[in-house]
Design a protein around this motif. Structure first.
Motif, mmCIF file in Angstrom:
data_model
loop_
_atom_site.group_PDB
_atom_site.id
_atom_site.type_symbol
_atom_site.label_atom_id
_atom_site.label_comp_id
_atom_site.label_asym_id
_atom_site.label_seq_id
_atom_site.Cartn_x
_atom_site.Cartn_y
_atom_site.Cartn_z
ATOM 1 N N ASP A 41 0.811 -1.225 0.000
ATOM 2 C CA ASP A 41 0.000 0.000 0.000
ATOM 3 C C ASP A 41 0.840 1.270 0.000
ATOM 4 O OD1 ASP A 41 -2.212 -1.649 0.066
ATOM 5 O OD2 ASP A 41 -2.555 -1.406 2.215
ATOM 6 N N GLY A 42 2.164 1.116 -0.024
ATOM 7 C CA GLY A 42 3.045 2.272 -0.075
ATOM 8 C C GLY A 42 3.190 3.009 1.248
ATOM 9 N N ILE A 43 2.744 2.403 2.332
ATOM 10 C CA ILE A 43 2.890 3.032 3.640
ATOM 11 C C ILE A 43 4.362 3.025 4.047
ATOM 12 C CG2 ILE A 43 2.272 2.837 6.083
ATOM 13 C CD1 ILE A 43 -0.426 1.605 5.049
ATOM 14 N N LEU A 44 5.039 1.927 3.755
ATOM 15 C CA LEU A 44 6.485 1.817 3.948
ATOM 16 C C LEU A 44 7.132 1.537 2.606
ATOM 17 C CD1 LEU A 44 6.727 -0.493 7.116
ATOM 18 C CD2 LEU A 44 7.019 1.982 7.031
ATOM 19 N N ASP A 45 8.373 1.976 2.429
ATOM 20 C CA ASP A 45 9.066 1.649 1.179
ATOM 21 C C ASP A 45 10.120 0.567 1.393
ATOM 22 O OD1 ASP A 45 10.802 3.233 2.616
ATOM 23 O OD2 ASP A 45 11.420 4.463 0.927
ATOM 24 N N LYS A 46 10.396 0.200 2.655
ATOM 25 C CA LYS A 46 11.322 -0.896 2.953
ATOM 26 C C LYS A 46 11.026 -1.417 4.354
ATOM 27 C CE LYS A 46 14.696 2.445 4.416
ATOM 28 N NZ LYS A 46 15.655 3.359 3.977
ATOM 29 N N CYS A 47 11.528 -2.584 4.650
ATOM 30 C CA CYS A 47 11.272 -3.217 5.942
ATOM 31 C C CYS A 47 12.166 -2.671 7.051
ATOM 32 C CB CYS A 47 11.483 -4.724 5.836
ATOM 33 S SG CYS A 47 10.320 -5.537 4.714
ATOM 34 N N LEU A 48 13.312 -2.151 6.673
ATOM 35 C CA LEU A 48 14.265 -1.661 7.659
ATOM 36 C C LEU A 48 13.609 -0.595 8.535
ATOM 37 C CD1 LEU A 48 17.218 -1.976 8.511
ATOM 38 C CD2 LEU A 48 17.759 -0.063 7.025
ATOM 39 N N GLY A 49 13.661 -0.795 9.827
ATOM 40 C CA GLY A 49 13.068 0.160 10.754
ATOM 41 C C GLY A 49 11.625 -0.143 11.131
ATOM 42 N N CYS A 50 11.007 -1.088 10.460
ATOM 43 C CA CYS A 50 9.620 -1.446 10.785
ATOM 44 C C CYS A 50 9.611 -2.249 12.085
ATOM 45 C CB CYS A 50 8.999 -2.268 9.659
ATOM 46 S SG CYS A 50 7.296 -2.811 10.011
ATOM 47 N N SER A 51 8.695 -1.939 12.973
ATOM 48 C CA SER A 51 8.620 -2.642 14.252
ATOM 49 C C SER A 51 8.147 -4.091 14.094
ATOM 50 C CB SER A 51 7.701 -1.891 15.215
ATOM 51 O OG SER A 51 6.387 -1.859 14.694
ATOM 52 N N LEU A 52 7.599 -4.437 12.942
ATOM 53 C CA LEU A 52 7.134 -5.805 12.691
ATOM 54 C C LEU A 52 8.176 -6.671 11.985
ATOM 55 C CD1 LEU A 52 3.515 -4.983 11.487
ATOM 56 C CD2 LEU A 52 4.242 -5.709 13.769
ATOM 57 N N LYS A 53 9.315 -6.101 11.639
ATOM 58 C CA LYS A 53 10.335 -6.826 10.866
ATOM 59 C C LYS A 53 10.753 -8.127 11.540
ATOM 60 C CE LYS A 53 14.835 -6.294 8.577
ATOM 61 N NZ LYS A 53 14.922 -7.703 8.410
ATOM 62 N N TYR A 54 10.961 -8.101 12.845
ATOM 63 C CA TYR A 54 11.374 -9.291 13.570
ATOM 64 C C TYR A 54 10.335 -10.406 13.412
ATOM 65 C CZ TYR A 54 12.622 -12.352 17.445
ATOM 66 O OH TYR A 54 12.950 -13.449 18.205
ATOM 67 N N ILE A 55 9.061 -10.056 13.528
ATOM 68 C CA ILE A 55 7.986 -11.040 13.392
ATOM 69 C C ILE A 55 7.917 -11.551 11.956
ATOM 70 C CG2 ILE A 55 5.479 -11.391 13.515
ATOM 71 C CD1 ILE A 55 5.509 -9.357 15.853
ATOM 72 N N CYS A 56 8.007 -10.646 10.986
ATOM 73 C CA CYS A 56 7.964 -11.049 9.572
ATOM 74 C C CYS A 56 9.125 -11.974 9.226
ATOM 75 C CB CYS A 56 7.981 -9.820 8.671
ATOM 76 S SG CYS A 56 6.453 -8.864 8.740
ATOM 77 N N ASP A 57 10.319 -11.656 9.734
ATOM 78 C CA ASP A 57 11.471 -12.528 9.503
ATOM 79 C C ASP A 57 11.228 -13.905 10.113
ATOM 80 O OD1 ASP A 57 12.745 -10.469 8.169
ATOM 81 O OD2 ASP A 57 14.096 -9.965 9.831
ATOM 82 N N GLY A 58 10.608 -13.944 11.282
ATOM 83 C CA GLY A 58 10.281 -15.217 11.922
ATOM 84 C C GLY A 58 9.273 -16.010 11.115
ATOM 85 N N ILE A 59 8.281 -15.329 10.548
ATOM 86 C CA ILE A 59 7.288 -16.010 9.705
ATOM 87 C C ILE A 59 7.973 -16.593 8.479
ATOM 88 C CG2 ILE A 59 5.280 -15.651 8.198
ATOM 89 C CD1 ILE A 59 4.304 -13.594 10.304
ATOM 90 N N ASN A 60 8.866 -15.825 7.857
ATOM 91 C CA ASN A 60 9.599 -16.338 6.697
ATOM 92 C C ASN A 60 10.411 -17.569 7.065
ATOM 93 O OD1 ASN A 60 8.575 -14.319 5.073
ATOM 94 N ND2 ASN A 60 10.333 -12.980 5.351
ATOM 95 N N GLN A 61 11.003 -17.584 8.263
ATOM 96 C CA GLN A 61 11.780 -18.740 8.711
ATOM 97 C C GLN A 61 10.870 -19.943 8.949
ATOM 98 O OE1 GLN A 61 15.258 -18.955 8.892
ATOM 99 N NE2 GLN A 61 14.639 -21.099 8.957
ATOM 100 N N VAL A 62 9.690 -19.702 9.520
ATOM 101 C CA VAL A 62 8.720 -20.780 9.729
ATOM 102 C C VAL A 62 8.317 -21.387 8.391
ATOM 103 C CG1 VAL A 62 6.336 -21.263 10.457
ATOM 104 C CG2 VAL A 62 7.837 -19.919 11.924
ATOM 105 N N VAL A 63 8.083 -20.548 7.379
ATOM 106 C CA VAL A 63 7.728 -21.038 6.045
ATOM 107 C C VAL A 63 8.856 -21.900 5.490
ATOM 108 C CG1 VAL A 63 7.330 -20.341 3.651
ATOM 109 C CG2 VAL A 63 6.115 -19.184 5.492
#
Length: 80
Positions: A41-63
Motif C-alpha cells: 500500500d506504499g505506507i512503507l518503502d522498505k522493511c528496515l526500521g519497521c517494528s514488525l520486521k522481527y515477526i515477519c522474519d520469523g514467519i519467513n523462517q517458519v515457512v
C-alpha cells in the motif's frame, strides 16, 4: 461449516486462532504467497526500521522450515 476468521470469541473476549494462522502460513507455501500490506500500500518503502520486521522474519523462517520438513524427495531420475 468453514470458518475463515483469524479471531474467535471466547469467554475472556476475542482471541487469535492459531489454527487459522498456521493454515495461512502453510497455504502460502502452495499456490499463495506472503506479502506485506504496508509495502504493497506504499505506507512503507522498505522493511528496515519497521517494528514488525522481527515477526515477519520469523514467519519467513517458519515457512522455510515447514517446506524443508514436509518436502520429501521420493525418487531421482537420470535420463542419460
Amino acid at each position: 461449516m468453514i470458518r475463515d476468521e483469524i479471531k474467535i470469541g471466547s469467554e475472556e473476549g476475542e482471541v487469535f486462532d492459531k489454527k487459522q494462522i498456521a493454515l495461512a502460513i502453510r497455504n502460502s507455501t502452495f499456490s499463495d504467497e506472503l506479502k506485506c500490506s504496508l509495502l504493497e500500500d506504499g505506507i512503507l518503502d522498505k522493511c528496515l526500521g519497521c517494528s514488525l520486521k522481527y515477526i515477519c522474519d520469523g514467519i519467513n523462517q517458519v515457512v522455510d522450515d515447514y517446506v524443508e520438513k514436509t518436502t520429501e524427495v521420493v525418487n531421482n531420475f537420470n535420463f542419460e
